[in-house]
Motif scaffolding. Structure first.
Motif, PDB file in Angstrom:
ATOM      1  N   SER A   1       1.035  -1.156   0.132  1.00 30.01           N
ATOM      2  CA  SER A   1       0.085   0.056   0.153  1.00 30.01           C
ATOM      3  C   SER A   1       0.906   1.263   0.044  1.00 30.01           C
ATOM      4  CB  SER A   1      -0.925  -0.020   1.235  1.00 30.01           C
ATOM      5  OG  SER A   1      -0.001  -0.007   2.334  1.00 30.01           O
TER       6      SER A   1
ATOM      7  N   PHE B   1      -4.652   5.413  -2.958  1.00 24.41           N
ATOM      8  CA  PHE B   1      -5.975   5.596  -2.318  1.00 24.41           C
ATOM      9  C   PHE B   1      -6.646   6.799  -2.861  1.00 24.41           C
ATOM     10  CE2 PHE B   1      -3.540   3.332   0.839  1.00 24.41           C
ATOM     11  CZ  PHE B   1      -4.166   2.207   1.142  1.00 24.41           C
TER      12      PHE B   1
ATOM     13  N   ARG C   1     -13.603  -1.463  -1.464  1.00 28.84           N
ATOM     14  CA  ARG C   1     -13.838  -2.717  -2.187  1.00 28.84           C
ATOM     15  C   ARG C   1     -15.025  -3.621  -1.636  1.00 28.84           C
ATOM     16  NH1 ARG C   1      -8.176  -4.728  -2.884  1.00 28.84           N
ATOM     17  NH2 ARG C   1      -8.729  -6.364  -1.480  1.00 28.84           N
TER      18      ARG C   1
ATOM     19  N   ASP D   1      -9.238  -3.126   1.071  1.00 30.73           N
ATOM     20  CA  ASP D   1      -8.369  -1.925   0.837  1.00 30.73           C
ATOM     21  C   ASP D   1      -8.330  -0.915   1.793  1.00 30.73           C
ATOM     22  OD1 ASP D   1     -11.041  -1.556   0.033  1.00 30.73           O
ATOM     23  OD2 ASP D   1     -10.620  -0.096  -1.431  1.00 30.73           O
TER      24      ASP D   1
ATOM     25  N   ARG E   1      -7.039   1.144   4.832  1.00 31.07           N
ATOM     26  CA  ARG E   1      -5.713   1.204   5.685  1.00 31.07           C
ATOM     27  C   ARG E   1      -5.890   2.353   6.692  1.00 31.07           C
ATOM     28  NH1 ARG E   1      -5.614  -2.902   3.307  1.00 31.07           N
ATOM     29  NH2 ARG E   1      -3.688  -3.788   2.437  1.00 31.07           N
TER      30      ARG E   1
ATOM     31  N   TYR F   1      -8.854   4.280   1.736  1.00 32.39           N
ATOM     32  CA  TYR F   1      -9.666   3.380   0.972  1.00 32.39           C
ATOM     33  C   TYR F   1      -9.966   3.675  -0.743  1.00 32.39           C
ATOM     34  CZ  TYR F   1     -13.687   5.951   2.468  1.00 32.39           C
ATOM     35  OH  TYR F   1     -14.639   7.164   2.823  1.00 32.39           O
TER      36      TYR F   1
ATOM     37  N   ASP G   1      -8.422   1.658  -3.386  1.00 37.00           N
ATOM     38  CA  ASP G   1      -7.156   1.042  -4.110  1.00 37.00           C
ATOM     39  C   ASP G   1      -7.707  -0.481  -4.570  1.00 37.00           C
ATOM     40  OD1 ASP G   1      -5.122   0.043  -5.343  1.00 37.00           O
ATOM     41  OD2 ASP G   1      -3.756   0.338  -3.731  1.00 37.00           O
ATOM     42  N   GLU G   2      -8.340  -0.511  -5.799  1.00 37.96           N
ATOM     43  CA  GLU G   2      -8.988  -1.861  -6.249  1.00 37.96           C
ATOM     44  C   GLU G   2      -7.864  -3.093  -6.494  1.00 37.96           C
ATOM     45  OE1 GLU G   2     -11.884  -2.916  -7.153  1.00 37.96           O
ATOM     46  OE2 GLU G   2     -12.934  -0.851  -6.556  1.00 37.96           O
TER      47      GLU G   2
ATOM     48  N   LEU H   1      -5.128  -3.197  -4.334  1.00 35.26           N
ATOM     49  CA  LEU H   1      -4.320  -3.734  -3.279  1.00 35.26           C
ATOM     50  C   LEU H   1      -4.809  -5.074  -2.388  1.00 35.26           C
ATOM     51  CD1 LEU H   1      -2.255  -2.539  -0.957  1.00 35.26           C
ATOM     52  CD2 LEU H   1      -4.283  -1.476   0.120  1.00 35.26           C
TER      53      LEU H   1
ATOM     54  N   ARG I   1      -5.418  -7.741   0.421  1.00 33.12           N
ATOM     55  CA  ARG I   1      -5.920  -7.723   1.621  1.00 33.12           C
ATOM     56  C   ARG I   1      -4.669  -7.724   2.666  1.00 33.12           C
ATOM     57  NH1 ARG I   1     -11.237  -9.034   2.963  1.00 33.12           N
ATOM     58  NH2 ARG I   1     -10.529  -9.680   4.874  1.00 33.12           N
TER      59      ARG I   1
END
Length: 403
Positions: free
Chosen positions: A18, A23, A50, A55, A57, A326, A328-329, A331, A333
């Motif tokens: 990440s 993001f 998502r 995604d 963080r 958030y 970020d397609e 990224l 888990r």
């Protein structure tokens, strides 16, 4: 060769980790004090993150803060154990039997298997550790019934205070014979109740022939896990089948709602179930169909779709502004030791999420598609040029041979 391998490894690592610049959205997180906190995943997050929430963080400055994502199931988790029924007999003109609970550490419900039909009976329960002991402890009373003839279902559950007695003695006042006592299952329900969150506006309600149809619009990737009906207290006893359908009228799930309030054989029966559990995600429209049969429609006052609340638990950082990112397609888990070893504190405090904003540092991930996909015009120009060149060479060759 070494340089090419290094570049490939760098691209793989870039796609797996990440970075704040990748993001699309950010939200400030306000915490008060130290210790364990949590934020609730709301409709805004569901709409832009998502569907699997992989995604999400948390950052303080440039430092990633580990978290544990929990679904607040609460008492939806039950423990079940088959237990033995002993000495079914008639004592003092009443059916009496024992239940051996010695294999169960703790319990608060016992679900009986009964062969009797169309009855209402009073079940009195006592507890004791010594099967032959003189003093039995009163544990409570339950009204059990089977109203199949009236199409109103049954209830065979003994509800008890949380208990540890090795044996239960049950005395039945009603038309249940010893041979009707077929078996029992002990249950232990968790004390903590699930946390539910309403996820939809009020539905459009209409009558279609004999059915009541409620149409809900659902936003984004919001998961839905039950529908709850509010029915006017003046509504008489009922039992109705319910279907959950999608926008193409395909049946996704089924259930039943009912209400039973009556006095039968001198015993009062009070039972209501106004919820239907199911699980769907990504459906933008849901139809809830109540089959009324030949009865009048129910007196509905409202209805709502609900989900079990999701929470991000984390330990408050010592300093710095905490921010949730958030969108970020690509990224992966996260895998945190914090989540693997997580213990939920009873003193965990709710943190407040600020308004969503576009991440000002957003650049998006580098385009990792093959060169040919990123520059199709150049590729096709080169192909056309090559075809023309080959054609010209072929034509020139033909003229030389003719001459």
């Amino acid at each position: 060769m070494m340089m090419a391998t290094t570049k490939l490894l760098a691209l793989v690592l870039l796609g797996a980790t990440s970075s704040i610049a990748y993001f699309k959205y950010e939200r400030p997180v306000q915490v008060s004090g130290s210790g364990q906190h949590y934020v609730v995943v709301d409709d805004t997050i569901w709409s832009h993150a998502r569907p699997d929430l992989g995604d999400l963080r948390l950052y303080t400055g440039q430092t990633e803060v580990p978290y544990a994502l929990l679904t607040e199931h609460g008492s939806q988790q039950h423990e079940h154990e088959e237990v033995s029924v002993l000495q079914q007999s008639v004592v003092g003109g009443k059916t009496q039997f024992l239940i051996d609970m010695s294999a169960v550490a703790e319990y608060d419900h016992v679900d009986l298997r009964l062969g009797a039909k169309d009855f209402v009976a009073h079940f009195h329960v006592e507890g004791q550790d010594d099967l032959h002991g003189p003093q039995w402890v009163e544990l409570g009373d339950s009204i059990l019934y089977d109203l199949s003839r009236e199409n109103l279902g049954n209830n065979f559950m003994l509800r008890l205070p949380r208990s540890r007695y090795k044996y239960l003695r049950v005395t039945v006042d009603g038309p249940v014979k010893p041979a009707d006592i077929l078996g029992a299952i002990s249950e232990l329900h968790e004390d903590r109740k699930p946390v539910w969150h309403t996820v939809s506006p009020a539905p459009a309600i209409q009558q279609q022939n004999k059915d009541t149809v409620l149409t809900f619009n659902v936003s984004g990737n919001v998961p839905v896990e039950k529908v709850v009906f509010a029915i006017d207290p003046s509504q008489p006893n009922f039992r109705r089948a319910v279907e959950i359908r999608d926008d193409k009228d395909l049946v996704l799930s089924t259930g039943e709602i009912n209400r039973v309030h009556m006095v039968r054989a001198g015993q009062r029966i009070d039972s209501e179930d106004d919820e239907v559990d199911f699980s769907e995600i990504g459906q933008k429209l849901l139809k809830i169909v109540i089959h009324n049969g030949d009865d009048p429609p129910l007196k509905l006052t409202s209805a709502s779709l609900q989900q079990i609340e999701r929470r991000l638990y984390f330990d408050s950082p010592e300093r710095g502004q905490l921010t949730l990112y958030y969108g970020d397609e690509k990224l992966e888990r996260p895998e945190y030791d914090y989540a693997k070893l997580f213990l939920n504190s009873k003193d965990a405090s709710a943190a407040q999420l600020g308004s969503e904003a576009t991440n000002s540092a957003y650049t998006g991930r580098p385009d990792d598609r093959p060169w040919s996909e990123r520059h199709p015009a150049v590729l096709w120009t080169a192909i056309v040029a090559a075809v023309l060149l080959l054609g010209a060479l072929a034509l020139k060759s033909m003229r030389t041979v003719t001459a």
